[in-house]
Design an enzyme around this catalytic site. Structure first.
Site, PDB file in Angstrom:
ATOM      1  N   GLY A   1     -12.181  -1.318 -12.301  1.00  0.00           N
ATOM      2  CA  GLY A   1     -12.670  -2.251 -12.672  1.00  0.00           C
ATOM      3  C   GLY A   1     -13.151  -2.236 -14.018  1.00  0.00           C
TER       4      GLY A   1
ATOM      5  N   GLY B   1      -6.481  -5.116  -9.374  1.00  0.00           N
ATOM      6  CA  GLY B   1      -6.989  -4.384  -8.338  1.00  0.00           C
ATOM      7  C   GLY B   1      -8.406  -4.874  -7.710  1.00  0.00           C
ATOM      8  N   THR B   2      -9.324  -4.126  -8.475  1.00  0.00           N
ATOM      9  CA  THR B   2     -10.763  -4.365  -8.107  1.00  0.00           C
ATOM     10  C   THR B   2     -11.023  -6.056  -7.995  1.00  0.00           C
ATOM     11  OG1 THR B   2     -11.342  -2.396  -8.923  1.00  0.00           O
ATOM     12  CG2 THR B   2     -13.119  -4.005  -8.683  1.00  0.00           C
TER      13      THR B   2
ATOM     14  N   GLY C   1      -8.831  -2.728 -14.967  1.00  0.00           N
ATOM     15  CA  GLY C   1      -9.959  -3.720 -15.669  1.00  0.00           C
ATOM     16  C   GLY C   1      -9.507  -5.019 -15.847  1.00  0.00           C
TER      17      GLY C   1
ATOM     18  N   LYS D   1       0.937  -1.255   0.093  1.00  0.00           N
ATOM     19  CA  LYS D   1       0.220  -0.077  -0.088  1.00  0.00           C
ATOM     20  C   LYS D   1       0.909   1.172   0.025  1.00  0.00           C
ATOM     21  CE  LYS D   1      -2.942   3.213   0.705  1.00  0.00           C
ATOM     22  NZ  LYS D   1      -4.159   3.296  -0.400  1.00  0.00           N
TER      23      LYS D   1
ATOM     24  N   ASN E   1     -13.552   4.243  -4.823  1.00  0.00           N
ATOM     25  CA  ASN E   1     -12.930   4.488  -3.330  1.00  0.00           C
ATOM     26  C   ASN E   1     -12.459   5.787  -3.126  1.00  0.00           C
ATOM     27  OD1 ASN E   1      -9.657   4.666  -3.255  1.00  0.00           O
ATOM     28  ND2 ASN E   1      -9.887   3.511  -5.111  1.00  0.00           N
TER      29      ASN E   1
ATOM     30  N   CYS F   1      -0.441  11.531  -6.037  1.00  0.00           N
ATOM     31  CA  CYS F   1      -0.429  12.116  -4.703  1.00  0.00           C
ATOM     32  C   CYS F   1      -0.936  13.543  -4.764  1.00  0.00           C
ATOM     33  CB  CYS F   1       1.072  12.291  -3.969  1.00  0.00           C
ATOM     34  SG  CYS F   1       2.367  12.408  -5.013  1.00  0.00           S
TER      35      CYS F   1
ATOM     36  N   ASN G   1       3.850   6.830  -6.284  1.00  0.00           N
ATOM     37  CA  ASN G   1       2.831   7.190  -6.700  1.00  0.00           C
ATOM     38  C   ASN G   1       2.295   8.654  -6.855  1.00  0.00           C
ATOM     39  OD1 ASN G   1       0.034   7.457  -6.963  1.00  0.00           O
ATOM     40  ND2 ASN G   1      -0.723   6.317  -5.088  1.00  0.00           N
TER      41      ASN G   1
ATOM     42  N   MET H   1      -9.984   6.054  -0.059  1.00  0.00           N
ATOM     43  CA  MET H   1      -9.579   5.633   0.907  1.00  0.00           C
ATOM     44  C   MET H   1      -8.790   6.616   2.024  1.00  0.00           C
ATOM     45  SD  MET H   1     -10.385   2.521   0.488  1.00  0.00           S
ATOM     46  CE  MET H   1      -9.457   1.648   1.634  1.00  0.00           C
TER      47      MET H   1
HETATM   48  C1  LIG Z   1      -5.716   9.311  -3.993  1.00  0.00           C
HETATM   49  C2  LIG Z   1      -4.712   9.400  -3.065  1.00  0.00           C
HETATM   50  C3  LIG Z   1      -5.352   9.441  -1.576  1.00  0.00           C
HETATM   51  C4  LIG Z   1      -3.911  10.899  -3.024  1.00  0.00           C
HETATM   52  C5  LIG Z   1      -3.500   8.412  -3.321  1.00  0.00           C
HETATM   53  C6  LIG Z   1      -3.922   6.879  -2.731  1.00  0.00           C
HETATM   54  C7  LIG Z   1      -4.757   6.334  -3.679  1.00  0.00           C
HETATM   55  C8  LIG Z   1      -6.063   5.837  -3.197  1.00  0.00           C
HETATM   56  C9  LIG Z   1      -6.677   6.166  -1.621  1.00  0.00           C
HETATM   57  O1  LIG Z   1      -5.923   5.830  -0.682  1.00  0.00           O
HETATM   58  O2  LIG Z   1      -7.611   6.879  -1.692  1.00  0.00           O
HETATM   59  N1  LIG Z   1      -6.979   5.292  -3.977  1.00  0.00           N
HETATM   60  C10 LIG Z   1      -6.720   4.820  -5.202  1.00  0.00           C
HETATM   61  O3  LIG Z   1      -7.553   4.630  -6.037  1.00  0.00           O
HETATM   62  N2  LIG Z   1      -5.601   5.465  -5.768  1.00  0.00           N
HETATM   63  C11 LIG Z   1      -4.532   6.096  -4.985  1.00  0.00           C
HETATM   64  O4  LIG Z   1      -3.607   6.512  -5.476  1.00  0.00           O
END
Ligand SMILES: CC(C)(C)CCc1c(C(=O)O)[nH]c(=O)[nH]c1=O
Length: 309
Positions: free
Chosen positions: A218, A268-269, A247, A44, A68, A129, A126, A70
């Site tokens: 997805g 992923g999904t 996907g 993660k 999401n 960000c 990533n 998250m």
């Molecule tokens: C969207 C960010 C929270 C800035 C980075 C982490 C991240 C998240 C997340 O932790 O919400 N979800 C995603 O689908 N892709 C991501 O790269």
């Protein structure tokens, strides 16, 4: 038929792995991926210190994919770095460490820590960000991205690739590839979720953060994912490999990502929905397609997407 692949001189016995964010939060989830048919795993996205992330519900699976927001819940860089450093000594496998700083300083600080460690795997930076409030995510702000990568490669010598959000305009593919071609990147990973989608159940959003806005994954995103994989495959220097994400839920989807140029394919999904046994199923389905077509290895068809005359 063999499903092995190579990135930056590192061999993997299977070209499948998880996508960052899915089945990679803690030792338990990472071990499940490590002990599955997957060739490796990515952690993660880590920040310097652990984060709780956004209020629940923050992930929702739906028939055609997922949404999401998250909010980067993670156990902090030290947790993942220590875990991967001890695991790689036992298994001799190459693992991916994902990270994203909430500022340039944090990103550079984390990379300096990784550079000084005996970590032998690869970093997935990533670039989705967050940027300065009011500005788009980093990867959509190419001058800022170029500035960051210039500072990163001034000191970072281990293999490093970038996780990219989808681009949607040919001019953006051209401009982004021009920036990434300036750096000794091991790979680019196309794509992250399609940002700020909205899924509604009856009259209500399905996730709590951001009034229901969230990253989409997805079936919804496969055409965009394949296009980004192929656009960067066509534009980047050969030393920068492509990781395909988005996907994937059948062997046919894996085949299409590789046909577009991917050297590694992330799930992923569909992994979130099916669990780590998906890696054995996808491997079997890809093997059957390759046998049917007479391909021995993925290099026999990687990047060989045909156009219409
Ligand atoms: C969207 C960010 C929270 C800035 C980075 C982490 C991240 C998240 C997340 O932790 O919400 N979800 C995603 O689908 N892709 C991501 O790269």
């Amino acid at each position: 038929v063999l499903l092995n692949t190579t990135i930056a001189g590192y061999e993997f016995d299977n070209c499948l792995m998880n996508a960052a964010g899915v089945c990679c939060y803690d030792h338990e989830e990472l071990t499940m991926v490590d002990q599955s048919s997957a060739g490796t795993f990515v952690t993660k996205s880590a920040t310097k210190t652990s984060r709780e992330g956004n209020p629940l519900p923050r992930y929702q699976a739906v028939p055609l994919g997922s949404i999401n927001s998250m909010g980067l819940p993670n156990l902090g860089l030290d947790y993942y770095l220590d875990y991967v450093r001890q695991l790689e000594k036992q298994t001799k496998k190459t693992y991916f460490l994902s990270m994203t700083g909430l500022s340039k300083e944090e990103t550079l600080e984390m990379l300096k820590q990784v550079e000084l460690s005996d970590f032998k795997g690869m970093v997935e930076l990533n670039l989705s960000c967050p940027n300065v409030p009011g500005k788009p995510q980093l990867a959509y702000d190419l001058p800022t991205t170029e500035n960051l990568l210039t500072e990163v490669f001034a000191f970072f010598t281990k293999p490093l690739g970038v996780k990219l959000p989808p681009y949607f305009d040919i001019a953006h593919f051209d401009a982004a590839a021009e920036v990434y071609n300036k750096f000794p990147l091991a790979f680019v990973n196309c794509v992250n979720s399609i940002g700020n989608g909205l899924i509604i159940n009856d009259e209500t959003v399905v996730i709590k953060p951001k009034n229901g806005f969230g990253g989409i994954g997805g079936d919804y995103i496969k055409p965009t994912a394949l296009a980004n994989v192929h656009a960067f495959y066509q534009r980047l220097k050969p030393s920068i490999k492509i990781i395909g994400t988005g996907g994937v839920k059948t062997g046919r989807d894996v085949f299409e990502h590789i046909l577009c140029g991917a050297s590694m394919v992330q799930v992923g999904t569909a992994l979130e929905k099916e669990g780590v046994e998906i890696f054995a199923r996808l491997s079997q389905e890809l093997t059957e397609i390759m046998q049917e077509k007479g391909y021995q290895t993925i290099e026999d068809f990687r990047g060989k997407l045909q156009y219409l005359a």
